[in-house]
Design a protein around this motif. Structure first.
Motif, PDB file in Angstrom:
ATOM      1  N   THR A 302       0.855  -1.185   0.000  1.00 13.55           N
ATOM      2  CA  THR A 302       0.000   0.000   0.000  1.00 13.55           C
ATOM      3  C   THR A 302       0.890   1.234   0.000  1.00 13.55           C
ATOM      4  O   THR A 302       2.083   1.144   0.291  1.00 13.55           O
ATOM      5  N   VAL A 348      -7.215  -4.528   0.042  1.00 14.18           N
ATOM      6  CA  VAL A 348      -7.472  -5.220   1.311  1.00 14.18           C
ATOM      7  C   VAL A 348      -8.953  -5.588   1.482  1.00 14.18           C
ATOM      8  O   VAL A 348      -9.288  -6.612   2.066  1.00 14.18           O
ATOM      9  N   THR A 349      -9.845  -4.769   0.928  1.00 11.77           N
ATOM     10  CA  THR A 349     -11.271  -5.084   1.064  1.00 11.77           C
ATOM     11  C   THR A 349     -11.572  -6.439   0.423  1.00 11.77           C
ATOM     12  O   THR A 349     -12.350  -7.230   0.943  1.00 11.77           O
ATOM     13  N   THR A 450     -18.292   1.875   6.653  1.00 13.66           N
ATOM     14  CA  THR A 450     -17.254   1.172   7.406  1.00 13.66           C
ATOM     15  C   THR A 450     -15.905   1.834   7.187  1.00 13.66           C
ATOM     16  O   THR A 450     -15.437   1.928   6.051  1.00 13.66           O
ATOM     17  N   THR A 454      -5.851  -0.851   5.117  1.00 10.23           N
ATOM     18  CA  THR A 454      -5.034  -2.037   4.848  1.00 10.23           C
ATOM     19  C   THR A 454      -4.371  -2.497   6.148  1.00 10.23           C
ATOM     20  O   THR A 454      -4.322  -3.680   6.463  1.00 10.23           O
ATOM     21  N   GLU A 455      -3.875  -1.531   6.913  1.00  7.78           N
ATOM     22  CA  GLU A 455      -3.128  -1.857   8.118  1.00  7.78           C
ATOM     23  C   GLU A 455      -4.012  -2.396   9.236  1.00  7.78           C
ATOM     24  O   GLU A 455      -3.541  -3.122  10.109  1.00  7.78           O
ATOM     25  N   THR A 475     -18.874   7.609  10.095  1.00 10.74           N
ATOM     26  CA  THR A 475     -18.533   6.185  10.061  1.00 10.74           C
ATOM     27  C   THR A 475     -18.949   5.493  11.353  1.00 10.74           C
ATOM     28  O   THR A 475     -18.661   4.316  11.530  1.00 10.74           O
ATOM     29  N   ASP A 538      -5.287   9.554   9.365  1.00  8.07           N
ATOM     30  CA  ASP A 538      -6.540  10.234   9.025  1.00  8.07           C
ATOM     31  C   ASP A 538      -6.878  11.322  10.046  1.00  8.07           C
ATOM     32  O   ASP A 538      -6.522  11.227  11.218  1.00  8.07           O
ATOM     33  N   ASN A 559      -6.337   9.930  -1.474  1.00  2.00           N
ATOM     34  CA  ASN A 559      -7.337   8.898  -1.720  1.00  2.00           C
ATOM     35  C   ASN A 559      -8.078   9.315  -2.986  1.00  2.00           C
ATOM     36  O   ASN A 559      -8.938  10.184  -2.967  1.00  2.00           O
TER      37      ASN A 559
END
Ligand code: PRX
Length: 685
Positions: A302, A348-349, A450, A454-455, A475, A538, A559
């Motif tokens: 990533t 990752v999803t 959601t 990745t981490e 979220t 973030d 992003n």
């Protein structure tokens, strides 16, 4: 705490909302918006596993106060060969979960289902872009995985060896991942949109022994020549001994000539599987070895804040526990569901919520090969109607495109099978949330937004669909075992409603364990903002009800359309072009993609700005990184604005890219003011 539901405005049902792109500052959610909640219907609530906010709170508190009891009871369906001695060993930044346990993750995802009704349930319902359909039951999937496991072992792959996977969205991508896991060989899936150069760098970083790829993949009516790109990459990957090549294009009878196969190195998937494996490997594949809880499961690259991508390493038991528990809680999947996560397995999803999570609960998963607008923008809705999809998990970028394409496409199809909607990958604008809820979900389906990375391995923030009302644009609340906080630059918690950095205070089972080959970077990147505490990169704020509002990256990561792209990665790709002296990549708010990629460049002596150079540069980025990183705008400049210490002032460039005419904020550290005026004038020709 309960707030009346929002009654959807039926008059607005056919009108696409105007999309406002969220500003990254955290001040974009007025109070009136943060207090609104959309409650699930009584009907949905009655059937759900976690039915109320109180029930969520009870479980959440248990997960923090008695984690061992919580995780033991929530993972009771999973298969461990040896139970763990201890829940957690934490030596910051290194975590070990389920210490002493041994398992083979594929026994939880496959073998255990063979003794239940899931045996003959569809594990994967796959639709190719040309319209071909294949269904694999759990029994069939198990069979395919066992065969490939033995075949890979015959090729010389042993536990601990890395296997790179560069495929499109075909069932064999999941089969390949599971076969590697069964063998104990960490896989590294490289998204099929990456270029040959990007593939080469990732293969070399993890020193993969085998590459699994395919001749080509269908995308928007064309063929993505994966094998051709793999061939280019494999010219400079000394570790790769074999390439296993799935015949996807050949099988569908296209006139495209079959991929060139290099004798001794390349082998067709179907030929490999038709060979009789050695008895020892066959036995091993049938009754696979158990591995330590911390055995590496996969490496997933990533973007980060330097030009070099990060190989995020996930291990076995904690990751499985995280994806299993979250799949159950968030998607509330039952036997009659057909669940569709539209992500690509290369991200990752796709790992957590197409393969490991859903399969660990025995879900039936829809998988689609191609583009959402092929042959027309109604393709997703046609798939939902055709197969009876009940749960849809997609990205805001896709939803914004659907809005733009028009309500007539979803309206042409019966979407009545849907009962739950999910969103992931980027902040979802409240207006877009409302459209998704109203037009796709007919105001009947809860929407779960959601937040994760990745981490983090699994979902960290969300509202469970039947437990707590959703606030469009938020979220939601922390998942089990997750203790987030919003802090200032000194690591102090900020007040409710104030923006700050989003951190996670304690380790959680599915967290990344390190960065492949660069443990120091792992510590520096994630555990340095607040010592020994995970920093997400973030920005966020938490409102009075404890709901989180993630506002986007505050580090050097962009992003773009839900794809993570490092500014440094783009910049170093630019400066590898002979005409470029310096480059600075920033995001600009974009109605469709959330952010668009804008790159400011200065040229070397002798080079001159032109439309042709701009096209050349776009093609160069496509070659260096991949099509998805192609800049939306390239702006030529005489110089870039810098601080006295020589740091590029990205904040200013962002404002310029967004079209600001008067500079906001403090510009006293700007070295050359004339540069700003030139940059503003330097529009695309
Ligand atoms: O900025 C956040 C954004 O995506 C980043 C993680 O990207 P990646 O590792 O590629 O994983 C994407 C899929 C899990 C985060 O740091 N992000 C992800 N989900 C959300 C989000 N931003 C806002 N809301 C979300 N739901």
């Amino acid at each position: 705490m309960s707030v009346p539901p929002i009654v959807p405005d039926a008059n607005k049902a056919t009108k696409a909302p105007t999309m406002k792109t969220d500003s990254p500052k955290g001040d974009n959610h007025p109070k009136s918006q943060t207090s609104r909640r959309v409650e699930p219907s009584a009907h949905f609530r009655a059937k759900a596993r976690i039915k109320s906010h109180d029930e969520y709170l009870r479980l959440y508190n248990e997960s923090l106060e008695s984690p061992e009891t919580f995780w033991k009871s929530q993972t009771r369906d999973l298969v461990f060969r040896t139970p763990s001695r201890k829940f957690l060993e934490w030596d910051s930044p290194h975590a070990k979960f389920f210490v002493g346990a041994t398992l083979n993750i594929t026994e939880s995802c496959l073998d255990r289902h063979l003794a239940t009704e899931a045996r003959n349930r569809a594990a994967i319902v796959w639709e190719g872009e040309p319209g071909d359909v294949r269904t694999l039951t759990y029994l069939e999937l198990h069979h395919e995985v066992v065969k490939l496991t033995a075949a890979l072992a015959d090729l010389g792959v042993a536990a601990g060896d890395r296997v790179a996977i560069y495929m499109g969205m075909v069932p064999e991508a999941a089969i390949a991942m599971l076969a590697c896991a069964r063998l104990g060989a960490p896989h590294s899936v490289i998204f099929g949109g990456f270029s040959a150069d990007a593939l080469r760098d990732r293969i070399n970083d993890c020193e993969a022994k085998v590459l699994i790829t395919q001749d080509g993949a269908y995308r928007r009516g064309a063929i993505v020549p994966l094998k051709k790109m793999a061939d280019a990459a494999l010219l400079e990957t000394p570790s790769v001994q074999h390439a296993v090549v799935l015949s996807r294009i050949g099988r569908s009878g296209s006139e495209v000539s079959p991929a060139e196969m290099k004798p001794g190195r390349d082998i067709w998937w179907h030929e490999l599987l038709s060979r009789e494996p050695s008895l020892a490997n066959k036995e091993m594949a049938d009754a696979p070895n158990a591995f330590d809880a911390e055995h590496p499961l996969f490496i997933l690259y990533t973007s980060g804040s330097t030009g070099k991508p990060k190989g995020v390493l996930h291990t076995t038991a904690g990751y499985l526990a995280g994806v299993h528990v979250s799949t159950n809680a968030v998607f509330d999947i039952r036997d009659s569901d057909l669940y569709w996560c539209t992500a690509d397995v290369g991200w990752v999803t796709g790992h957590s919520y197409i393969v490991y999570g859903p399969m660990s609960v025995g879900a039936s998963c829809m998988m689609y090969e191609g583009a959402p607008n092929f042959p027309d923008p109604g393709r997703f809705w046609q798939i939902i109607e055709r197969h009876g999809v009940t749960i849809l998990y997609t990205a805001p970028t896709a939803i914004r495109a659907f809005i733009r394409w028009g309500d007539e496409f979803p309206k042409r199809h019966n979407l009545g099978s849907l009962r739950l909607l999910g969103s992931v990958g980027e902040p979802i604008n409240p207006e877009v949330w409302q459209w998704y809820h109203r037009v796709i979900g007919a105001s009947q389906c809860p929407v779960v937004d959601t937040w994760w990375q990745t981490e983090t391995g699994s979902i960290m923030l969300t509202t469970l669909p039947a437990a707590s009302g959703s606030k469009p644009g938020s979220t939601g609340l922390p998942m089990f075992g997750v203790e987030p906080d919003v802090v200032d630059a000194d690591g102090r918690s900020v007040k409710a409603g104030e923006g700050g950095r989003l951190i996670i205070k304690h380790p959680w089972p599915s967290m990344a364990r390190t960065l492949w080959g660069d443990d120091e970077r792992f510590r520096q990147t994630y555990f340095n903002v607040v010592p020994n505490v995970y920093f997400t990169g973030d920005g966020a704020k938490r409102d009075e009800d404890g709901y989180y509002w993630v506002t986007g990256r505050i580090d050097d990561v962009l992003n773009i359309a839900g794809h993570r792209i490092g500014t440094a990665e783009v910049e170093s790709a630019f400066v590898s072009h002979p005409a470029i002296a310096e480059a600075a990549a920033v995001g600009r708010p974009d109605e469709l993609k959330g952010s668009a990629l804008v790159v400011f460049v200065t040229l070397k002596q002798g080079a001159a700005p032109s439309g042709q150079l701009r096209d050349e540069l776009k093609a160069h980025i496509e070659k260096e990184i991949g099509k998805f990183a192609r800049p939306d705008e390239i702006r030529f400049a005489e110089g870039l604005p810098k601080t006295r210490s020589g740091k590029i002032m990205r904040r200013l460039l962002k404002e310029i890219a967004a079209g600001a005419t008067a500079m906001k904020g403090d510009t006293s550290t700007l070295e050359d003011f004339s540069v700003v005026a030139q940059l503003q004038a330097a529009q695309e020709p």
